[in-house]
Motif scaffolding. Structure first.
Motif, PDB file in Angstrom:
ATOM      1  N   PHE A 196       0.828  -1.207   0.000  1.00 13.25           N
ATOM      2  CA  PHE A 196       0.000   0.000   0.000  1.00 13.25           C
ATOM      3  C   PHE A 196       0.864   1.259   0.000  1.00 13.25           C
ATOM      4  CE2 PHE A 196      -3.224   2.966   1.560  1.00 13.25           C
ATOM      5  CZ  PHE A 196      -4.396   2.454   1.027  1.00 13.25           C
ATOM      6  N   THR A 197       2.057   1.163   0.609  1.00 16.47           N
ATOM      7  CA  THR A 197       2.921   2.327   0.772  1.00 16.47           C
ATOM      8  C   THR A 197       3.741   2.680  -0.453  1.00 16.47           C
ATOM      9  OG1 THR A 197       4.590   3.308   2.222  1.00 16.47           O
ATOM     10  CG2 THR A 197       4.906   1.014   1.642  1.00 16.47           C
ATOM     11  N   VAL A 198       3.906   1.736  -1.392  1.00 17.84           N
ATOM     12  CA  VAL A 198       4.902   1.893  -2.446  1.00 17.84           C
ATOM     13  C   VAL A 198       4.686   3.149  -3.278  1.00 17.84           C
ATOM     14  CG1 VAL A 198       5.768   0.872  -4.590  1.00 17.84           C
ATOM     15  CG2 VAL A 198       5.448  -0.562  -2.565  1.00 17.84           C
ATOM     16  N   ASN A 199       3.471   3.407  -3.706  1.00 17.31           N
ATOM     17  CA  ASN A 199       3.207   4.512  -4.625  1.00 17.31           C
ATOM     18  C   ASN A 199       2.303   5.582  -4.010  1.00 17.31           C
ATOM     19  OD1 ASN A 199       4.253   5.185  -7.104  1.00 17.31           O
ATOM     20  ND2 ASN A 199       2.442   4.576  -8.246  1.00 17.31           N
ATOM     21  N   LEU A 200       2.334   5.696  -2.705  1.00 15.36           N
ATOM     22  CA  LEU A 200       1.493   6.686  -2.034  1.00 15.36           C
ATOM     23  C   LEU A 200       1.805   8.112  -2.482  1.00 15.36           C
ATOM     24  CD1 LEU A 200       1.225   5.659   1.737  1.00 15.36           C
ATOM     25  CD2 LEU A 200      -0.585   5.664   0.028  1.00 15.36           C
TER      26      LEU A 200
ATOM     27  N   ALA B 118      -1.904  -5.053  -6.622  1.00 17.94           N
ATOM     28  CA  ALA B 118      -3.180  -4.582  -6.072  1.00 17.94           C
ATOM     29  C   ALA B 118      -2.957  -3.636  -4.900  1.00 17.94           C
ATOM     30  CB  ALA B 118      -4.029  -5.776  -5.641  1.00 17.94           C
ATOM     31  N   GLY B 119      -2.011  -3.981  -4.020  1.00 21.81           N
ATOM     32  CA  GLY B 119      -1.705  -3.091  -2.906  1.00 21.81           C
ATOM     33  C   GLY B 119      -1.199  -1.743  -3.383  1.00 21.81           C
ATOM     34  N   THR B 120      -0.285  -1.762  -4.368  1.00 19.02           N
ATOM     35  CA  THR B 120       0.235  -0.513  -4.922  1.00 19.02           C
ATOM     36  C   THR B 120      -0.875   0.314  -5.556  1.00 19.02           C
ATOM     37  OG1 THR B 120       2.363  -1.601  -5.347  1.00 19.02           O
ATOM     38  CG2 THR B 120       1.923   0.460  -6.510  1.00 19.02           C
ATOM     39  N   LEU B 121      -1.737  -0.359  -6.332  1.00 19.09           N
ATOM     40  CA  LEU B 121      -2.815   0.338  -7.030  1.00 19.09           C
ATOM     41  C   LEU B 121      -3.822   0.951  -6.049  1.00 19.09           C
ATOM     42  CD1 LEU B 121      -4.428   1.070  -9.572  1.00 19.09           C
ATOM     43  CD2 LEU B 121      -5.399  -1.250  -9.515  1.00 19.09           C
ATOM     44  N   VAL B 122      -4.247   0.152  -5.063  1.00 17.55           N
ATOM     45  CA  VAL B 122      -5.220   0.652  -4.090  1.00 17.55           C
ATOM     46  C   VAL B 122      -4.622   1.810  -3.290  1.00 17.55           C
ATOM     47  CG1 VAL B 122      -6.545   0.057  -2.029  1.00 17.55           C
ATOM     48  CG2 VAL B 122      -6.451  -1.533  -3.950  1.00 17.55           C
ATOM     49  N   GLY B 123      -3.343   1.674  -2.915  1.00 22.07           N
ATOM     50  CA  GLY B 123      -2.692   2.754  -2.186  1.00 22.07           C
ATOM     51  C   GLY B 123      -2.632   4.041  -2.984  1.00 22.07           C
ATOM     52  N   GLN B 124      -2.297   3.929  -4.270  1.00 25.07           N
ATOM     53  CA  GLN B 124      -2.221   5.123  -5.098  1.00 25.07           C
ATOM     54  C   GLN B 124      -3.601   5.742  -5.320  1.00 25.07           C
ATOM     55  OE1 GLN B 124       0.087   4.649  -8.619  1.00 25.07           O
ATOM     56  NE2 GLN B 124      -0.558   6.578  -9.526  1.00 25.07           N
ATOM     57  N   LEU B 125      -4.595   4.898  -5.573  1.00 23.86           N
ATOM     58  CA  LEU B 125      -5.947   5.418  -5.753  1.00 23.86           C
ATOM     59  C   LEU B 125      -6.443   6.121  -4.484  1.00 23.86           C
ATOM     60  CD1 LEU B 125      -7.808   2.594  -7.738  1.00 23.86           C
ATOM     61  CD2 LEU B 125      -7.422   4.946  -8.481  1.00 23.86           C
ATOM     62  N   TYR B 126      -6.191   5.500  -3.353  1.00 26.52           N
ATOM     63  CA  TYR B 126      -6.637   6.102  -2.101  1.00 26.52           C
ATOM     64  C   TYR B 126      -5.918   7.428  -1.840  1.00 26.52           C
ATOM     65  CZ  TYR B 126      -8.170   6.494   2.727  1.00 26.52           C
ATOM     66  OH  TYR B 126      -8.734   6.948   3.895  1.00 26.52           O
ATOM     67  N   ALA B 127      -4.602   7.445  -2.127  1.00 20.08           N
ATOM     68  CA  ALA B 127      -3.847   8.677  -1.915  1.00 20.08           C
ATOM     69  C   ALA B 127      -4.335   9.787  -2.847  1.00 20.08           C
ATOM     70  CB  ALA B 127      -2.357   8.423  -2.139  1.00 20.08           C
ATOM     71  N   GLY B 128      -4.658   9.410  -4.099  1.00 18.57           N
ATOM     72  CA  GLY B 128      -5.094  10.404  -5.061  1.00 18.57           C
ATOM     73  C   GLY B 128      -6.467  10.978  -4.757  1.00 18.57           C
ATOM     74  N   THR B 129      -7.300  10.231  -4.061  1.00 16.48           N
ATOM     75  CA  THR B 129      -8.651  10.716  -3.741  1.00 16.48           C
ATOM     76  C   THR B 129      -8.744  11.273  -2.323  1.00 16.48           C
ATOM     77  OG1 THR B 129      -9.255   8.443  -3.128  1.00 16.48           O
ATOM     78  CG2 THR B 129      -9.775   9.160  -5.370  1.00 16.48           C
ATOM     79  N   ALA B 130      -8.169  10.583  -1.345  1.00 12.27           N
ATOM     80  CA  ALA B 130      -8.286  11.025   0.047  1.00 12.27           C
ATOM     81  C   ALA B 130      -7.238  12.058   0.425  1.00 12.27           C
ATOM     82  CB  ALA B 130      -8.176   9.822   0.982  1.00 12.27           C
ATOM     83  N   GLY B 131      -6.058  12.013  -0.216  1.00 12.73           N
ATOM     84  CA  GLY B 131      -4.999  12.951   0.127  1.00 12.73           C
ATOM     85  C   GLY B 131      -5.382  14.408  -0.053  1.00 12.73           C
TER      86      GLY B 131
END
Length: 539
Positions: free
Chosen positions: A92-96, A224-237
């Motif tokens: 999850f952290t890789v592409n935050l 999947a972890g990388t993708l979900v992390g990036q999507l979450y960061a892009g929307t919630a950040g």
């Protein structure tokens, strides 16, 4: 291309049965003897399900209680599913940071300085995550091969815990750049080391015929972890502040670390190798007990040509991935004019394609390998070349918003880019004996992280020395690096089958030596044991 046509053009490789013919005696190997000329005593026991061998005597797995589908498909074994479930949150952290570069730069007062943003948040943090963290990751990888009694599982759990605490730190000090730097440094070491341990464990959970598919599952979890992390960061950040995604990532890693440290049990080394099946059978010597030493390490790193090629191509293949992870999201929103939302979802489409390519790639790689082991490197080389075209279309094609066309470019790019990579780690497992797999996988993962870490730095260097903008740098690096990767993968056509036979031969020799040692200790049972050995067939 027809498989039979390819096979005619490739060098002949003897089959396993040819290599093992007339195995009733064991002769010493001369310097001029190839692995295929060795005659060894046959192995007697069928492959063993590793779930029958818990590392803790207080807890055991009842193989009879498992459903027939689990016994028939090791991919459904509890240990492997547990491994997937705990690896996913770690990534999850890789592409935050990718969707948040501009937001973080703004919090540091760098709004009007793209150069500072690219240098400090792009290049420097990528180097911290992928390069400067390598000594810590290397130490953990070495420890995974020398520690016993659940040693690999303990390292795996500690990596999750370290990443969790590292991700939480920026939330407490959001204005301190050095805390963010330290957080990425710890995160890079933790993900690299945990990946090494995860694939080492996979090699002892799954038999050789399922490792390509197992690698696809693990890489799908990583993607999947990388993708979900990036999507979450892009929307919630942007909505809750850039430290918010780091808090969520840290909590997920802490849960995974506690869960794996308390509930996960380590499989026995070599338990799924057919060449070692006799050691784990009833009446066997008890298991594979060889430990990592300098001679084995030097052989794996210096005399195994396939190891060298696979590790080298990991670097050239990873440079474009580093560009995509760090700069693509920001490039699409700043240079191409897409909204933050469209840029994030276009990069997510790339991730979806990579997940699809990982699943397809593992199955296709295993299919080609079963037809002819020389075909898998050819397939990997061709698909790497094909990945260049849709990736350059993502960078250069004329579009200014999310559309069906741009979405298809991104999906195809991710799919083709990941078709080959999913087969690299199973190939390394297949050419290295169990005691060397941890350190060889560590070397491979270190080089992967090195390539991803220096990729963004190459963009900065090309910009300063050659005056290239980001688009021009992407074109040069993606085309050159993946072309070189395809050439290196094609070279495996001549080396990979030989090194696989060489590894299997070494395991068979270990079994013969273990059998002879046991017969010397128990001469009364030796006659009965040897009688059984001559009746059984290798298959």
């Amino acid at each position: 291309m027809n498989a039979s046509v390819l096979a005619l053009a490739l060098p002949a490789v003897p089959s396993d049965r040819d290599a093992c013919a007339d195995m009733s005696t064991h002769r010493p190997r001369s310097k001029n003897t190839s692995p295929n000329d060795i005659e060894l005593a046959p192995l007697v026991a069928p492959p063993v399900d590793p779930t029958e061998f818990p590392s803790s005597p207080s807890k055991s797995y009842n193989a009879e209680a498992l459903s027939p589908s689990v016994l028939a498909n090791p991919l459904l074994s509890p240990r492997f599913l547990f491994l997937i479930a705990t690896l996913l949150p770690l990534y999850f952290t890789v592409n935050l940071m990718a969707p948040l570069l501009t937001h973080i730069a703004s919090s540091y007062g760098w709004d009007d300085s793209p150069a500072l943003r690219d240098y400090y948040l792009g290049s420097s943090l990528s180097l911290a995550f992928g390069v400067f963290s390598l000594p810590l990751a290397a130490l953990a990888g070495y420890a995974s091969d020398v520690l016993s009694t659940n040693g690999r599982v303990r390292i795996y759990a500690c990596c999750n815990l370290a990443n969790g605490f590292g991700d939480l730190a920026p939330a407490f000090y959001p204005k301190n750049y050095y805390v963010l730097y330290s957080s990425r440094l710890v995160g890079g070491a933790a993900t690299c080391a945990a990946t090494t341990v995860a694939f080492s464990l996979m090699g002892d959970i799954l038999p050789s015929g399922r490792r390509n598919a197992g690698s696809a599952c693990l890489m799908a979890a990583m993607g999947a972890g990388t993708l979900v992390g990036q999507l979450y960061a892009g929307t919630a950040g942007p909505a809750f502040g850039w430290p918010h995604p780091f808090v969520v990532s840290g909590l997920l890693s802490l849960v995974a670390g506690i869960w794996s440290g308390t509930a996960m049990h380590e499989p026995r080394r070599g338990a799924t190798e057919e060449a070692l099946a006799e050691l784990y059978s009833k009446g066997g010597s008890g298991g594979y007990e060889k430990k990592l030493d300098w001679e084995g390490f030097a052989d794996a790193m210096g005399r195994n040509r396939s190891n060298f090629i696979l590790i080298l191509q990991n670097f050239t293949n990873s440079v474009p991935w580093g560009l995509i992870f760090v700069f693509l999201n920001d490039f699409l929103s700043q240079e191409r004019g897409l909204s933050d939302r469209d840029a994030t979802f276009l990069v997510a489409a790339f991730g979806v394609g990579a997940a699809v390519g990982g699943g397809m790639g593992g199955w296709l790689g295993q299919t080609f390998a079963q037809k002819d082991r020389r075909l898998m490197p050819v397939y990997m080389s061709l698909t790497t070349l094909l990945a260049i075209v849709p990736t350059l279309l993502v960078v250069n094609a004329p579009y200014s918003k999310m559309s069906a066309t741009s979405f298809s470019y991104a999906v195809l790019s991710g799919c083709f880019a990941n078709l080959a990579g999913v087969n690299v780690r199973p190939a390394m497992i297949g050419i290295n004996p169990p005691e060397v797999r941890g350190v060889s996988m560590t070397a491979a993962n270190l080089v992967i992280n090195l390539g991803r870490g220096v990729g963004p730095a190459f963009v900065t260097i090309l910009g300063e020395w050659a005056g290239y903008n980001r688009r021009e740098s992407f074109n040069v690096l993606i085309s050159s690096c993946w072309t070189l990767t395809a050439i290196l993968l094609l070279m495996l056509t001549w080396t990979l089958p030989y090194d696989e036979e060489r590894m299997t031969e070494g395991l068979r020799r270990y079994v013969v030596d273990a059998r002879n040692a046991k017969n010397m200790e128990n001469p009364k049972g030796a006659e009965t044991m040897n009688t059984d050995l001559t009746v059984q067939e290798l298959d």
